[in-house]
Design a protein around this motif. Structure first.
Motif, PDB file in Angstrom:
ATOM      1  N   LYS A  95      92.093  48.876 152.962  1.00 18.03           N
ATOM      2  CA  LYS A  95      91.618  47.544 152.870  1.00 18.03           C
ATOM      3  C   LYS A  95      91.933  47.537 151.131  1.00 18.03           C
ATOM      4  O   LYS A  95      91.709  45.984 150.471  1.00 18.03           O
ATOM      5  CB  LYS A  95      89.837  48.364 152.530  1.00 18.03           C
ATOM      6  N   LEU A  96      92.049  48.429 150.314  1.00 16.90           N
ATOM      7  CA  LEU A  96      92.921  47.977 149.081  1.00 16.90           C
ATOM      8  C   LEU A  96      94.296  49.024 149.028  1.00 16.90           C
ATOM      9  O   LEU A  96      93.900  50.314 149.160  1.00 16.90           O
ATOM     10  CB  LEU A  96      91.655  48.357 148.567  1.00 16.90           C
ATOM     11  N   ILE A  97      95.211  48.221 148.520  1.00 21.91           N
ATOM     12  CA  ILE A  97      96.233  49.101 147.979  1.00 21.91           C
ATOM     13  C   ILE A  97      96.142  49.140 145.816  1.00 21.91           C
ATOM     14  O   ILE A  97      96.106  47.898 145.507  1.00 21.91           O
ATOM     15  CB  ILE A  97      97.676  48.748 147.972  1.00 21.91           C
ATOM     16  N   MET A  98      96.364  50.007 145.295  1.00 22.24           N
ATOM     17  CA  MET A  98      96.408  50.591 144.133  1.00 22.24           C
ATOM     18  C   MET A  98      97.737  50.600 143.309  1.00 22.24           C
ATOM     19  O   MET A  98      97.400  51.735 143.300  1.00 22.24           O
ATOM     20  CB  MET A  98      94.482  50.774 144.146  1.00 22.24           C
ATOM     21  N   ALA A  99      98.354  49.130 143.270  1.00 25.01           N
ATOM     22  CA  ALA A  99      99.983  50.353 143.703  1.00 25.01           C
ATOM     23  C   ALA A  99      99.960  49.697 141.634  1.00 25.01           C
ATOM     24  O   ALA A  99     101.011  48.677 141.360  1.00 25.01           O
ATOM     25  CB  ALA A  99     101.135  49.039 143.784  1.00 25.01           C
ATOM     26  N   ASP A 100     100.265  51.373 140.370  1.00 24.53           N
ATOM     27  CA  ASP A 100      99.829  50.920 139.416  1.00 24.53           C
ATOM     28  C   ASP A 100     101.510  52.235 139.335  1.00 24.53           C
ATOM     29  O   ASP A 100     101.496  53.222 139.150  1.00 24.53           O
ATOM     30  CB  ASP A 100      99.320  51.762 138.509  1.00 24.53           C
ATOM     31  N   PRO A 101     102.428  51.233 138.499  1.00 27.43           N
ATOM     32  CA  PRO A 101     103.216  52.215 138.363  1.00 27.43           C
ATOM     33  C   PRO A 101     103.295  52.795 136.871  1.00 27.43           C
ATOM     34  O   PRO A 101     104.064  54.216 136.982  1.00 27.43           O
ATOM     35  CB  PRO A 101     105.094  50.885 138.087  1.00 27.43           C
ATOM     36  N   ALA A 102     102.396  53.320 136.550  1.00 24.63           N
ATOM     37  CA  ALA A 102     102.119  54.218 135.269  1.00 24.63           C
ATOM     38  C   ALA A 102     101.890  55.150 136.104  1.00 24.63           C
ATOM     39  O   ALA A 102     101.878  55.962 135.522  1.00 24.63           O
ATOM     40  CB  ALA A 102     101.275  53.297 134.397  1.00 24.63           C
ATOM     41  N   LEU A 103     101.249  54.960 137.522  1.00 25.06           N
ATOM     42  CA  LEU A 103     100.717  56.518 137.643  1.00 25.06           C
ATOM     43  C   LEU A 103     101.997  57.560 138.466  1.00 25.06           C
ATOM     44  O   LEU A 103     101.972  58.956 139.027  1.00 25.06           O
ATOM     45  CB  LEU A 103      99.996  56.130 139.656  1.00 25.06           C
TER      46      LEU A 103
END
Length: 359
Positions: free
Chosen positions: A149-157
């Motif tokens: 339903k959602l992709i939370m792609a944060d490069p900081a992770l």
């Protein structure tokens, strides 16, 4: 809403990687999720996507009466999370093998929604409709899983990820982008996505080679963007020879992405033997004039990156024997691997050419 009505946060099962969840950026992200969702349970994945992990996830989701599954981690954790979401409300969930072998099929109408929070840049697991799960000495997919339903792609992770797994993820992502680009199923839009993904991943890999062990945040941004585009493209096409030859990587003590990287240069030479596949690679080359011939770049740059990471750059260096190559070909032929434009079943000589070239 009326004055007496309140929004109720959905109850979620959080599936986290045992190692990645200890990193400060990832721990902070989990804390933020806890401010939005009602956390029913949290399942820690120890590094294996096996039947035990899936059953544990299903049982945890049922105990929590979860409305949603949130998977925070690398490819293994995402695979456990999405498989858990797919099977949590299925009566046959205990028989995980049945979903890998075709005895059962995922019912999208009964699957829980899931959210992907990737902490690596390479698997594409946040976008695809399959979960790669261990089955004895090999790995087989559970397919037909509804998209997140959602992709939370944060490069900081990905900032805390050491150089070696960063390098492995990068070559795995690039291999998938190139395999999708040369897939018969890739529409013009999917080809364009694959080219854009490959451009970002190649430039990211060039930066990794230039920087050595010190990975700048901007490089992680580039790799994360390329990986995300690759995952979206991969969800609409098929992979090729590199990934057709790594079902048994664990048997030989190699990480999945590492073996993919070793095979990538010779495998793409075989795939580029067809005019249509070669033409698509030429389109990629036109976007990267600084790279030149993409096959020559792969021959030079992928082993160089693996060497900088302190990893084996060939199958012989990884302690494979010639008899192992024959065993892999025989075992993989049973899966009826296909590739090409038009698509055809790979013969043993083509597979052996790839393995011999990587030896």
């Amino acid at each position: 809403l009326g004055s007496t009505e309140r929004l109720q946060a959905p109850t979620c099962l959080i599936v986290v990687g045992g190692q990645s969840s200890k990193a400060l950026p990832v721990a902070d992200a989990i804390d933020r999720l806890e401010q939005v969702f009602a956390i029913g349970e949290m399942l820690e994945v120890s590094g294996r996507a096996d039947h035990s992990a899936i059953r544990s996830g299903v049982n945890a989701a049922r105990r929590a009466q979860a409305d949603v599954v949130i998977a925070v981690g690398g490819g293994t954790t995402l695979d456990v999370g999405k498989a858990t979401a797919a099977l949590a409300r299925d009566d046959d969930a205990e028989d995980v093998e049945g979903f890998q072998t075709g005895r059962h099929r995922v019912d999208p109408a009964r699957a829980l929604p899931w959210i992907a929070v990737p902490t690596t840049s390479g698997t594409g697991a946040e976008s695809t409709n399959n979960a790669v799960i261990e089955l004895g000495n090999e790995r087989r997919s559970i397919r037909g899983i509804p998209p997140p339903k959602l992709i939370m792609a944060d490069p900081a992770l990905t900032d805390s990820l050491p150089f070696a797994p960063t390098a492995i993820a990068a070559v795995d992502a690039l291999s998938q982008a190139l395999e999708v680009l040369t897939s018969a199923d890739a529409s013009p839009i999917v080809q364009s996505l694959s080219i854009e993904a490959s451009v970002s991943l190649i430039r990211g890999i060039q930066s990794l080679i230039a920087a050595g062990a010190d990975v700048e945040p901007s490089v992680r941004d580039t790799l994360s963007w390329g990986s995300l585009l690759m995952g979206v493209a991969f969800a609409h096409a098929r992979l090729g020879i590199p990934h057709a030859l790594v079902h048994y990587c664990a048997r030989f003590g190699l990480a999945h992405g590492h073996m993919v990287g070793i095979l990538l240069p010779s495998a793409m030479r075989v795939q580029a033997g067809q005019p249509e596949a070669s033409g698509r690679l030429k389109r990629l080359e036109s976007r990267l004039p600084e790279v030149g011939d993409i096959l020559e770049w792969l021959d030079c740059s992928v082993p160089r990156l693996l060497a900088i990471a302190g990893l084996a750059t060939s199958l012989s260096e990884a302690h494979f024997g010639l008899e192992d190559l024959e065993w892999i070909v025989q075992a993989e032929m049973a899966h009826e691997p296909t590739f090409g434009i038009p698509e055809h079943r790979a013969d043993r000589h083509e597979l052996l050419d790839v393995l011999s070239g990587a030896f």
